[in-house]
Design an enzyme around this catalytic site. Structure first.
Site, PDB file in Angstrom:
ATOM      1  N   LYS A 153       0.861  -1.195   0.000  1.00 53.79           N
ATOM      2  CA  LYS A 153       0.000   0.000   0.000  1.00 53.79           C
ATOM      3  C   LYS A 153       0.885   1.229   0.000  1.00 53.79           C
ATOM      4  O   LYS A 153       1.987   1.203   0.564  1.00 53.79           O
ATOM      5  CB  LYS A 153      -0.882   0.020   1.256  1.00 53.79           C
TER       6      LYS A 153
ATOM      7  N   THR B 230     -15.109  -3.950  -8.059  1.00 51.52           N
ATOM      8  CA  THR B 230     -15.394  -4.056  -6.623  1.00 51.52           C
ATOM      9  C   THR B 230     -16.877  -4.317  -6.403  1.00 51.52           C
ATOM     10  O   THR B 230     -17.259  -5.229  -5.657  1.00 51.52           O
ATOM     11  CB  THR B 230     -14.940  -2.785  -5.890  1.00 51.52           C
TER      12      THR B 230
ATOM     13  N   ASN C   8     -18.280   5.007  -6.128  1.00 48.60           N
ATOM     14  CA  ASN C   8     -17.937   3.955  -7.091  1.00 48.60           C
ATOM     15  C   ASN C   8     -18.512   2.606  -6.648  1.00 48.60           C
ATOM     16  O   ASN C   8     -19.214   1.931  -7.406  1.00 48.60           O
ATOM     17  CB  ASN C   8     -16.413   3.878  -7.245  1.00 48.60           C
TER      18      ASN C   8
ATOM     19  N   SER D 201      -7.474  -6.294 -10.823  1.00 46.93           N
ATOM     20  CA  SER D 201      -6.136  -5.707 -10.968  1.00 46.93           C
ATOM     21  C   SER D 201      -5.138  -6.794 -11.330  1.00 46.93           C
ATOM     22  O   SER D 201      -4.253  -6.605 -12.163  1.00 46.93           O
ATOM     23  CB  SER D 201      -5.683  -5.062  -9.652  1.00 46.93           C
TER      24      SER D 201
END
Ligand code: NAD
Length: 421
Positions: free
Chosen positions: A113, A197, A228, A355
């Site tokens: 991250k 997601t 989103n 991803s």
């Protein structure tokens, strides 16, 4: 306590509660304390200072971080957030969560991250580009397609990923689309990334409904947050035949037991995911969470379901699309009340899964259709849900602990086989 101190305390709590559940999960799995000692902290944490020429001619020095939790399984993977409240503790905790998500979805990655303390809403396009490129130069030694692959997160998007990919490619002197994911399609992005997601959350809702014997046709759903994750989720729930009775944003919430007009709300929402400001009869977010429904999906911010309101939640299924919306105390209360809680590290694993698909496509230089991506995502999410549900039933533990057990096992095993512990 100032807002800043409060944020710092929350980040520390997030980190400490993550460590608590990891310890519990490793104990349940029978690993020694040395495995916990290795996995309780990131293996690598880089803090950088990035000087940027601002549009007015001044120089501003920004602080950035990149945390790699564990790279025994494979390269680290995880987003970069641009936010004024980014902190070292938060980035560390989120990199551990990424390891767990990758373990749950069985991806060949460890968790990573990154973050920069900045407020992109107050920066020009040019300043943002220089900051994005400066960050890549500052962390370039520890990242790369086979080391650590960044992605978008809070307040970063496909344009920022494009600048970062370009900067990395210039440094290495060859085109490196596999350095970063979440890119625009024309630069090697994947079909289906934007909705990944919400698609993953939808699959979890469907699987949880099956497990609870609830028919998704006509099931009443409340979604907190209309950004989103939340807005696409409301759309997919409606398409699946559910009745979306409540939605909310930072301004307030809408509730109608007969169902809301989701298409209209989607059309009218602004780019920050706000729509309730157009209505008069709104209720608060707190009130929304306690309304009658079968399925509740917190898809906004952390710490929404706590010991204070967990007894008032009417839903029999709670699916966490947001990061950390339910405290550990509230998890216990909900589980005792028979509510099936699908934890964040499982429910929101669809984003990192697509991803991964993007990185695979970049590495092979061969691109898949949207249907192919959706099919592969469906399989990963259904398998992940079943694995965690069965672990939860088999070990008689709640779904959160079961998810940590499944999520951490891969990093523990890989570290053991490599002879690190
Ligand atoms: P977003 O910024 O697009 O939308 C956030 C939504 O939450 C907006 O509707 C906003 O109005 C609302 N909101 C903000 N503050 C609020 C408050 N105090 N009370 C109620 N609502 C509030 O964000 P997103 O990408 O949809 O992410 C939402 C959550 O899902 C976050 O916790 C994020 O970490 C998590 N998540 C998102 C993704 C992804 O791919 N988008 C992946 C994993 C996890």
């Amino acid at each position: 306590m100032s807002e800043e101190q409060k944020e710092e305390k929350e980040s520390l709590n997030l980190f400490l509660s993550t460590q608590t559940v990891i310890k519990e999960a490793l104990d349940k799995l029978g690993y020694s304390n040395s495995v916990y000692e290795l996995l309780k902290e990131p293996i690598r944490m880089l803090k950088v200072r990035i000087p940027i020429k601002m549009d007015d001619g001044s120089v501003k020095v920004f602080t950035g971080f990149r945390s790699q939790h564990n790279d025994a399984v494979g390269p680290a993977k995880g987003g970069v957030r641009f936010h004024p409240e980014v902190s070292e503790e938060e980035v560390k905790a989120l990199s551990i969560w990424m390891s767990l998500k990758c373990g749950i979805a069985d991806l060949p990655y460890g968790g990573g991250k990154g973050g920069i303390i900045c407020d992109p809403r107050e920066m020009s396009f040019g300043e943002l580009e220089r900051l994005s490129r400066g960050y890549v130069r500052a962390i370039s030694q520890i990242v790369g397609p086979a080391k650590d692959i960044p992605a978008p997160d809070v307040y970063t998007n496909s344009q920022i990923m494009a600048w970062m990919m370009d900067e990395y490619s210039r440094l290495r002197e060859f085109d490196s689309p596999g350095f970063i994911t979440g890119k625009p399609l024309v630069l090697g992005g994947s079909q289906g990334r934007e909705t990944a997601t919400a698609r993953g959350v939808t699959i979890c809702v469907e699987e949880a409904a099956k497990a609870k014997g609830i028919d998704i046709q006509g099931a009443r759903v409340i979604v907190q947050g209309f950004g989103n994750a939340g807005s696409y989720l409301a759309k997919f729930m409606k398409e699946a035949g559910a009745l979306v009775v409540g939605i909310s944003d930072a301004h307030g919430a809408l509730y109608d037991p007969n169902g809301l007009d989701i298409d209209y709300l989607l059309e009218r929402r602004d780019s920050f995911g706000t729509v309730t400001n157009l209505f008069k009869n709104i209720i608060t977010n707190k009130e929304l969470l306690e309304q009658e429904c079968d399925i509740l999906v917190p898809a906004a911010i952390s710490n929404q379901i706590t010991a204070d309101n967990a007894h008032q939640i009417k839903a029999s299924i709670v699916v966490e699309a947001a990061n950390g919306p339910t405290t550990l105390e509230a998890t216990k209360i909900l589980t005792e009340r028979g509510v099936l809680l699908v934890p964040d590290i499982l429910a929101s694993a669809g984003g990192v899964t697509v991803s991964y698909f993007e990185w695979v496509q970049n590495n092979q230089g061969y691109y898949w259709s949207e249907e192919e991506v959706a099919q592969k995502l469906q399989k990963v999410m259904v398998d992940s849900f079943k694995n965690i549900y069965q672990t939860s039933q088999g070990h008689q533990v709640d779904m959160r602990l079961a998810a940590y057990m499944v999520g951490i096992r891969k990093a523990a095993e890989a570290s053991r086989f490599r002879g690190w512990v």
